[in-house]
Scaffold this motif. Structure first.
Motif, short mmCIF file in Angstrom:
data_model
loop_
_atom_site.label_atom_id
_atom_site.label_comp_id
_atom_site.label_asym_id
_atom_site.label_seq_id
_atom_site.Cartn_x
_atom_site.Cartn_y
_atom_site.Cartn_z
N VAL A 129 57.39 57.11 70.57
CA VAL A 129 57.01 56.43 69.33
C VAL A 129 55.82 55.51 69.59
CG1 VAL A 129 58.63 54.51 69.66
CG2 VAL A 129 57.90 55.10 67.35
N ASN A 130 54.92 55.44 68.62
CA ASN A 130 53.75 54.56 68.70
C ASN A 130 53.76 53.66 67.47
OD1 ASN A 130 51.41 53.43 69.61
ND2 ASN A 130 50.09 55.03 68.77
N PRO A 131 54.62 52.64 67.46
CA PRO A 131 54.75 51.78 66.28
C PRO A 131 53.55 50.85 66.12
CG PRO A 131 56.06 50.89 68.06
CD PRO A 131 55.49 52.20 68.55
N PRO A 132 53.44 50.18 64.97
CA PRO A 132 52.32 49.27 64.74
C PRO A 132 52.52 47.90 65.40
CG PRO A 132 53.71 49.33 62.82
CD PRO A 132 54.27 50.36 63.78
N PHE A 133 53.27 47.87 66.48
CA PHE A 133 53.52 46.64 67.24
C PHE A 133 53.68 47.01 68.70
CE2 PHE A 133 57.60 48.23 65.76
CZ PHE A 133 58.36 48.24 66.91
N GLY A 134 53.54 46.02 69.57
CA GLY A 134 53.80 46.19 70.99
C GLY A 134 55.02 45.37 71.34
N PRO A 155 48.17 33.68 65.77
CA PRO A 155 47.01 34.22 66.47
C PRO A 155 46.05 33.11 66.92
CG PRO A 155 47.45 35.49 64.49
CD PRO A 155 48.35 34.28 64.44
N PHE A 156 45.43 33.34 68.07
CA PHE A 156 44.40 32.48 68.65
C PHE A 156 44.90 31.10 69.09
CE2 PHE A 156 42.18 35.43 65.78
CZ PHE A 156 41.47 36.14 66.73
N THR A 157 46.22 30.88 69.09
CA THR A 157 46.77 29.62 69.57
C THR A 157 47.21 29.80 71.01
OG1 THR A 157 47.56 29.06 67.35
CG2 THR A 157 48.53 27.84 69.18
N TRP A 193 51.95 41.99 67.07
CA TRP A 193 51.48 42.90 66.03
C TRP A 193 50.25 42.33 65.33
CZ3 TRP A 193 55.43 39.52 65.68
CH2 TRP A 193 55.47 38.67 64.58
N ASP A 194 49.62 43.18 64.52
CA ASP A 194 48.47 42.81 63.69
C ASP A 194 47.24 42.39 64.48
OD1 ASP A 194 49.70 43.45 61.35
OD2 ASP A 194 50.03 41.38 60.68
N GLY A 195 47.04 42.95 65.63
CA GLY A 195 45.84 42.62 66.39
C GLY A 195 44.99 43.84 66.62
N SER A 196 43.84 43.65 67.21
CA SER A 196 42.93 44.76 67.47
C SER A 196 43.54 45.78 68.42
CB SER A 196 41.61 44.24 68.02
OG SER A 196 41.83 43.52 69.23
N ALA A 197 44.41 45.35 69.34
CA ALA A 197 45.02 46.30 70.28
C ALA A 197 45.86 47.33 69.53
CB ALA A 197 45.87 45.57 71.31
N GLN A 198 46.61 46.92 68.51
CA GLN A 198 47.41 47.87 67.75
C GLN A 198 46.52 48.76 66.89
OE1 GLN A 198 48.73 44.68 68.32
NE2 GLN A 198 49.99 45.76 69.78
N GLU A 199 45.49 48.17 66.32
CA GLU A 199 44.59 48.95 65.47
C GLU A 199 43.90 50.05 66.26
OE1 GLU A 199 41.95 46.09 63.77
OE2 GLU A 199 43.58 45.02 62.78
N GLU A 200 43.64 49.80 67.54
CA GLU A 200 42.95 50.78 68.37
C GLU A 200 43.92 51.64 69.17
OE1 GLU A 200 40.52 48.33 70.81
OE2 GLU A 200 39.45 47.46 69.11
N ASN A 201 45.25 51.44 68.96
CA ASN A 201 46.28 52.13 69.75
C ASN A 201 46.08 51.90 71.23
OD1 ASN A 201 47.79 53.18 67.61
ND2 ASN A 201 46.37 54.91 67.42
N SER A 202 45.69 50.70 71.59
CA SER A 202 45.43 50.34 72.98
C SER A 202 46.73 50.10 73.72
CB SER A 202 44.57 49.06 73.01
OG SER A 202 44.50 48.56 74.31
N SER A 203 46.69 50.30 75.03
CA SER A 203 47.86 50.00 75.85
C SER A 203 47.73 48.63 76.52
CB SER A 203 48.03 51.08 76.93
OG SER A 203 46.92 51.09 77.79
N GLU A 204 46.76 47.83 76.05
CA GLU A 204 46.57 46.50 76.65
C GLU A 204 47.81 45.65 76.47
OE1 GLU A 204 43.25 42.97 76.49
OE2 GLU A 204 42.86 44.86 75.51
#
Length: 120
Positions: A29-34, A85-87, A106-117
């Protein structure tokens, strides 16, 4: 049904704590969160950091002190901590046993790009 077992002997050292990334779950599964299971030994602090994701820590075992910006709060088993975010944030184990928690972001650029960061 799929089950991912916690592999304590194979935890990855990131942000000055030990973690096992659980989401995304390759091939399942590749959910919209890590998400990750995190273990912080006694008297240790995770690396203070910030990122563009929203994040929660769900405390599963132990006691700690969560830091978000200039605010510090004690946390214990059953508590949920939300970081905006950013805190800059971190957590310190103030107990005598491992502090264990689940981190979900969730809701960050890593999820938007499907990154494994990794963003604990």
């Amino acid at each position: 049904m799929h089950i991912k077992n916690l592999e304590r002997d194979n935890l990855k050292y990131e942000y000055d704590l030990y973690a096992q990334r659980n989401f995304p779950w390759k091939g399942v599964v590749n959910p919209p969160f890590g998400g990750a299971w995190c273990v912080l030994p006694p008297n240790q602090q995770s690396s203070p950091h910030n990122h563009d994701e929203k994040e929660v820590f769900i405390i599963v075992k132990g006691v700690g002190k969560a830091q978000s910006g200039d605010e510090y709060k004690e946390v214990k088993e059953g508590d949920t901590v939300y970081f905006t975010p950013f805190t800059e944030h971190s957590i310190t184990n103030i107990g005598e046993q491992d502090l264990e928690f689940v981190s979900i972001w969730w809701d960050g650029s890593a999820q938007e790009e499907n990154s494994s960061e990794f963003h604990i």
